[in-house]
Design a protein around this motif. Structure first.
Motif, mmCIF file in Angstrom:
data_model
loop_
_atom_site.group_PDB
_atom_site.id
_atom_site.type_symbol
_atom_site.label_atom_id
_atom_site.label_comp_id
_atom_site.label_asym_id
_atom_site.label_seq_id
_atom_site.Cartn_x
_atom_site.Cartn_y
_atom_site.Cartn_z
ATOM 1 N N SER A 8 0.848 -1.190 0.000
ATOM 2 C CA SER A 8 0.000 0.000 0.000
ATOM 3 C C SER A 8 0.882 1.237 0.000
ATOM 4 O O SER A 8 1.700 1.431 0.892
ATOM 5 C CB SER A 8 -0.923 0.016 1.228
ATOM 6 N N ASN A 13 -0.591 -0.625 -4.944
ATOM 7 C CA ASN A 13 -1.548 -1.041 -3.930
ATOM 8 C C ASN A 13 -2.152 -2.398 -4.269
ATOM 9 O O ASN A 13 -2.547 -2.640 -5.406
ATOM 10 C CB ASN A 13 -2.674 -0.007 -3.816
ATOM 11 N N THR A 144 -9.367 4.458 -0.202
ATOM 12 C CA THR A 144 -8.211 5.318 -0.474
ATOM 13 C C THR A 144 -8.521 6.188 -1.691
ATOM 14 O O THR A 144 -9.567 6.057 -2.313
ATOM 15 C CB THR A 144 -6.942 4.485 -0.748
ATOM 16 N N ASP A 145 -7.597 7.104 -1.988
ATOM 17 C CA ASP A 145 -7.733 7.957 -3.184
ATOM 18 C C ASP A 145 -9.001 8.792 -3.155
ATOM 19 O O ASP A 145 -9.806 8.773 -4.077
ATOM 20 C CB ASP A 145 -7.686 7.094 -4.457
ATOM 21 N N GLU A 166 -6.997 5.920 3.653
ATOM 22 C CA GLU A 166 -5.872 6.698 3.138
ATOM 23 C C GLU A 166 -5.383 7.744 4.134
ATOM 24 O O GLU A 166 -6.163 8.441 4.773
ATOM 25 C CB GLU A 166 -6.294 7.405 1.844
ATOM 26 N N ASN A 168 -2.473 9.962 2.929
ATOM 27 C CA ASN A 168 -1.534 10.037 1.808
ATOM 28 C C ASN A 168 -0.352 10.950 2.046
ATOM 29 O O ASN A 168 0.787 10.594 1.740
ATOM 30 C CB ASN A 168 -2.283 10.492 0.547
ATOM 31 N N HIS A 193 -5.998 13.532 -2.946
ATOM 32 C CA HIS A 193 -5.722 12.528 -1.921
ATOM 33 C C HIS A 193 -5.968 13.095 -0.530
ATOM 34 O O HIS A 193 -5.838 14.296 -0.295
ATOM 35 C CB HIS A 193 -4.280 12.034 -2.030
ATOM 36 N N SER A 199 -7.483 12.530 7.290
ATOM 37 C CA SER A 199 -7.714 11.127 7.608
ATOM 38 C C SER A 199 -8.096 10.995 9.085
ATOM 39 O O SER A 199 -9.052 10.288 9.435
ATOM 40 C CB SER A 199 -6.464 10.312 7.307
ATOM 41 N N HIS A 218 -1.864 3.923 1.567
ATOM 42 C CA HIS A 218 -1.608 4.775 0.397
ATOM 43 C C HIS A 218 -0.747 5.984 0.751
ATOM 44 O O HIS A 218 -0.988 7.097 0.281
ATOM 45 C CB HIS A 218 -2.927 5.225 -0.245
#
Length: 265
Positions: A8, A13, A144-145, A166, A168, A193, A199, A218
């Motif tokens: 990841s 990933n 993620t992303d 994520e 990032n 991101h 997060s 990620h």
């Protein structure tokens, strides 16, 4: 039920989710050889994989997809937009049309004894999604992303037993780093991101007593550090408007290039 990050990070990933009877991969953004090596560490082979769930068509999520899908004739699940975009990726090679299976956001599908719920995410791809996967009463998610989150994202991620989310970049590292201006703006934008801080803020809205493990995934190779992601997320949780402290949860950083110990539910 098991959740395990085979790799990841911004360079590739590949996530495993499975029960005793059903084995899935979420993305294959690393080489076929590395994917197979990761499966072997889990006591599996490519022949055991019942399906590959693709979040979107960017190279760090599909780099090894063509090799693995062709070799073992594994069904590929993705949104219509992602399937169309993948077919135009020359690096994917020729994949039999019969292997593609279309999914839709917020519409459940079942693969043997696992239930999959795709969810919309905000990213600069054709039709990207995250995935929530359940086995009986157990639920995990891979998300993620996403450049931003909203109330929909929060509702989708509530009630999970384990989550790969994520984290990032560190905003300061990104802003003073070597990336060109346009790329910095892309990453920081609503279709880019999720930063470490965001997060942690998102986690603050979905924490509950039954959430056993959080994997931070990620991470950017150039604009983050595992220790920084971990501490930034912990700080946001501790300072946030929620009844919990970060120490109440098992928070881990998913490794970039090798297997992260599996979460077993």
């Amino acid at each position: 039920m098991r959740l395990c990050s085979i790799a990841s990070g911004s360079s590739g990933n590949c996530i495993y989710v499975g029960s005793e009877a059903t084995h899935l991969l979420v993305d294959v953004g690393i080489s076929g050889k590395r994917t197979e090596n990761g499966l072997h560490e889990l006591g599996l082979t490519g022949r055991d994989i019942d399906g590959i769930l693709i979040t979107h068509e960017h190279a760090d999520h599909i780099q090894g997809l063509g090799v693995i899908a062709r070799k073992y004739e594994i069904p590929i699940y993705a949104t219509a937009g992602t399937i169309k975009a993948m077919k135009s990726c020359s690096s994917l090679g020729n994949v039999e049309e019969s292997l593609y299976r279309e999914v839709q956001e917020d519409r459940k599908l079942t693969i043997k004894d696992l239930t999959i719920n795709p969810m919309h995410i905000s990213h600069d791809a054709a039709q990207p999604v995250g995935y929530r996967i359940s086995y009986g009463s157990r639920r995990v998610a891979v998300c993620t992303d996403l450049g931003v989150y909203n109330d929909y994202t929060v509702e989708c991620l509530k009630g999970m037993d384990a989550l790969l989310l994520e984290a990032n970049h560190d905003v300061n590292m990104l802003q003073v780093g070597p990336y060109p201006y346009y790329l910095k703006q892309r990453i920081l934008g609503d279709r880019g991101h999720l930063s470490n801080e965001n997060s942690g803020r998102l986690l603050g809205r979905i924490l509950h007593d039954g959430l056993c493990t959080i994997l931070l995934g990620h991470l950017s190779k150039e604009n983050n550090l595992p220790e920084l992601a971990y501490e930034s997320v912990r700080l946001e949780i501790n300072l946030g408007d929620n009844p919990y402290q970060a120490k109440d949860f098992d928070i881990r950083v998913a490794r970039r290039s090798d297997l992260t110990p599996a979460v077993v539910l």
